[in-house]
Motif scaffolding. Structure first.
Motif, short mmCIF file in Angstrom:
data_model
loop_
_atom_site.label_atom_id
_atom_site.label_comp_id
_atom_site.label_asym_id
_atom_site.label_seq_id
_atom_site.Cartn_x
_atom_site.Cartn_y
_atom_site.Cartn_z
N PHE A 20 30.16 47.68 52.57
CA PHE A 20 28.42 48.43 52.63
C PHE A 20 28.54 47.29 51.01
CE2 PHE A 20 30.19 52.64 54.01
CZ PHE A 20 29.07 53.04 54.65
N TYR A 21 29.16 47.80 50.45
CA TYR A 21 28.22 46.84 49.19
C TYR A 21 29.67 46.91 48.29
CZ TYR A 21 26.53 50.78 46.95
OH TYR A 21 27.17 52.76 46.40
N MET A 22 29.76 46.18 47.39
CA MET A 22 30.06 46.05 46.29
C MET A 22 29.87 46.49 44.89
SD MET A 22 33.68 45.58 46.92
CE MET A 22 34.45 44.25 46.19
N THR A 23 30.30 46.74 43.60
CA THR A 23 29.48 47.64 42.71
C THR A 23 30.90 47.69 41.63
OG1 THR A 23 27.89 49.64 42.04
CG2 THR A 23 30.14 50.17 43.43
N GLY A 24 29.46 47.47 40.45
CA GLY A 24 29.97 47.07 39.20
C GLY A 24 28.83 47.59 37.85
N GLN A 25 29.76 47.42 36.81
CA GLN A 25 28.39 47.55 35.38
C GLN A 25 28.33 45.89 34.83
OE1 GLN A 25 27.50 50.43 34.30
NE2 GLN A 25 28.94 51.79 36.35
N LEU A 26 27.15 46.07 34.31
CA LEU A 26 26.97 44.68 34.34
C LEU A 26 27.38 44.49 32.72
CD1 LEU A 26 23.21 45.49 34.37
CD2 LEU A 26 23.85 43.99 35.47
N LEU A 36 34.25 44.39 40.21
CA LEU A 36 33.46 44.83 41.04
C LEU A 36 34.12 46.46 42.39
CD1 LEU A 36 31.46 41.93 42.49
CD2 LEU A 36 30.72 44.32 41.44
N GLN A 37 34.20 47.00 42.45
CA GLN A 37 34.70 47.96 43.93
C GLN A 37 33.73 48.16 44.69
OE1 GLN A 37 33.94 49.19 39.92
NE2 GLN A 37 35.88 47.98 39.41
N ALA A 38 34.47 47.79 45.89
CA ALA A 38 33.82 48.66 47.08
C ALA A 38 33.27 49.59 46.73
CB ALA A 38 34.23 48.38 48.69
N PHE A 39 32.35 49.70 47.67
CA PHE A 39 32.10 51.10 48.64
C PHE A 39 32.31 51.66 49.06
CE2 PHE A 39 28.43 54.63 49.91
CZ PHE A 39 28.73 55.33 49.03
N GLN A 40 33.07 52.96 49.08
CA GLN A 40 33.71 53.21 50.20
C GLN A 40 34.71 52.13 51.32
OE1 GLN A 40 31.17 55.57 53.30
NE2 GLN A 40 30.50 57.08 51.39
N PRO A 41 35.75 52.51 51.03
CA PRO A 41 36.13 50.87 51.32
C PRO A 41 36.79 51.38 52.48
CG PRO A 41 37.30 51.84 48.98
CD PRO A 41 35.89 52.22 49.55
N ALA A 87 29.10 40.56 50.47
CA ALA A 87 30.29 40.99 49.62
C ALA A 87 31.32 40.66 49.56
CB ALA A 87 29.15 41.97 48.17
N THR A 88 31.94 41.61 50.28
CA THR A 88 32.91 43.22 50.58
C THR A 88 34.26 41.41 51.11
OG1 THR A 88 32.18 43.70 52.82
CG2 THR A 88 31.93 44.93 50.84
#
Length: 472
Positions: A56-62, A45-50, A36-37
């Motif tokens: 790591f992974y990408m995270t966002g709100q549904l 989407l934002q990268a976790f600990q970029p 994903a990154t």
């Protein structure tokens, strides 16, 4: 952030697969990892600990309808099993994969609520350019976060064979359970002395009193020791020709590993080694190894040369490898897992292997134990272990792996404070005793990190606590 569309609208991820991924291993049967990154576009989407080398992974709100974009050109037509590695706070959210304008595949199950793998389905992809679109089908009024680590494509005619080969290659982990628990030591060039000036790493290797250290470790009641080789910097406390060839000056004349293994063996303890693939803290290694290259072939070849050389030398004196950042540095680069496993087993076919996934899903079946970094639940990840069990996961991406948990006894992994002894433990005796007792009942194997000074001194308060808590 864009405002949500109407409550029934699907959350869309568009996934176009990068050609470079497939080109990296055209003849390999290993799954193709689309991380994903590494997407070309990541909206909402934002990268976790970029930053750094870890991915790591990408995270966002549904509700924000995030999407990712990649692309790929396939050199041959093939049928693939498609798996997503993800977690989703909202229940009932199913992924849907589109191939072109008409063909659609909807996963039978919802995305997991905790990190795991989910098979979306089986798809046929033609030779040449392909566009894949992944939607999420949420319930009405989607609320909560969705996290995506990767999409995997495994050729269907290889999938079952890969699983069988990896499972058949697993070693017997019963000795680890019988050991009760292990101790991890992050002894590196960054380890500070309790007295006097800091020595160069090679001199510290020459001077370390392994017999005294081994006796202290025996007194804790631990059954094995995980000793760090490379951590922030790529060093090795012994001669290692492969490392010397790539980056001279990072090894030592003394074979500290052989000396420590012999001392521990006399005390009835086994030795495992910790290894880190490399960090931005060590730019010389990053450059010399090819760790920052778009083609990681050179890096993985060097990794195998170093690990196999060490394995051949130590044979059955080396009981296992604890490889850090398996999920965040090796996996995103399509690591050749079968080849890495073969190198790690060099010299001892029963040697145990673990690639650290942290709290993320297991990224390969080519390992014997789950590293369990930070796990303080004696029943294992998501409480999956049964009381009076054997400590082997029976479900999830970790199925078939021995459960271990790697935790710190003090506040951190390394002793960095010159002129001081290691900091006191952060656990109480009742809490640590309960943790060890309940872990024995479930079969989980704790690995407890103790801070150690450059001279090889352990904190008296930590030693006392561990000795008392380990008493049955």
């Amino acid at each position: 952030m864009p405002s949500p569309t109407n409550a029934c609208a699907s959350v869309t991820w568009i996934i176009l697969l990068l050609a470079t991924f497939l080109g990296a291993a055209p003849a390999s049967a290993d799954p193709l990892v689309l991380h994903a990154t590494q997407a070309q576009e990541a909206r909402s989407l934002q990268a976790f600990q970029p930053g750094g080398l870890a991915a790591f992974y990408m995270t966002g709100q549904l509700a924000d309808a995030p999407h990712l974009i990649w692309k790929v050109t396939l050199t041959e037509s093939a049928t693939y099993r498609v798996t997503v590695l993800a977690k989703c706070q909202a229940p009932g959210v199913r992924p849907r994969l589109h191939l072109g304008a008409a063909e659609t595949t909807v996963a039978a199950d919802s995305l997991p609520r905790s990190w795991d793998r989910l098979e979306i389905g089986v798809v046929a992809l033609p030779q040449g350019a392909n566009v894949l679109k992944l939607d999420l089908l949420p319930p009405e009024r989607p609320v909560g976060r969705v996290d995506l680590q990767a999409l995997e494509l495994t050729k269907l005619d290889h999938a079952r064979t890969l699983e069988t080969r990896a499972h058949d290659a697993r070693a017997d982990t019963s000795w680890m359970r019988h050991a009760g628990f292990g101790v991890m030591l992050h002894w590196t060039r960054e380890s500070a002395p309790a007295q006097g000036p800091t020595k160069p790493y090679a001199q510290a290797v020459e001077d370390l009193d392994v017999d005294t250290l081994a006796e202290k470790l025996r007194s804790t009641g631990a059954g094995f020791v995980v000793f760090t080789t490379a951590h922030g910097y790529q060093d090795f406390p012994a001669p290692l020709a492969a490392l010397d060839k790539a980056l001279p000056g990072r090894t030592s004349r003394r074979d500290l590993i052989a000396d420590l293994a012999a001392s521990l063996q006399r005390k009835g303890l086994r030795l495992m080694l910790y290894h880190n693939p490399g960090t931005v803290q060590d730019p010389a290694w990053v450059e010399a190894s090819g760790l920052n290259s778009t083609d990681r072939t050179r890096y993985f070849n060097l990794w195998q040369a170093m690990i196999s050389e060490a394995g051949e030398r130590y044979g059955d004196k080396l009981a296992g490898w604890w490889f850090d950042d398996g999920a965040t540095r090796l996996y995103p680069q399509n690591a050749p897992w079968a080849a890495l496993h073969r190198a790690a087993r060099s010299g001892h076919s029963a040697r145990l292997i673990g690639f650290n996934s942290w709290e993320l899903p297991s990224v390969t079946d080519w390992q014997d134990f789950d590293c369990g970094e930070g796990l303080r639940e004696p029943r294992g990840r998501e409480g999956r272990l049964q009381p009076m069990g054997d400590g082997v996961y029976r479900s999830s991406s970790r199925k078939g792996q021995q459960a271990t948990a790697c935790v710190t006894l003090e506040n951190g992994w390394l002793h960095r404070d010159s002129g001081q002894m290691p900091s006191p433990p952060t656990w109480t005796e009742p809490s640590l005793k309960d943790y060890l007792t309940r872990s024995r009942q479930s079969g989980l194997v704790p690995i407890i990190n103790l801070k150690v000074t450059q001279e090889g001194l352990l904190g008296p308060a930590s030693l006392h606590l561990l000795r008392r808590a380990a008493q049955k």
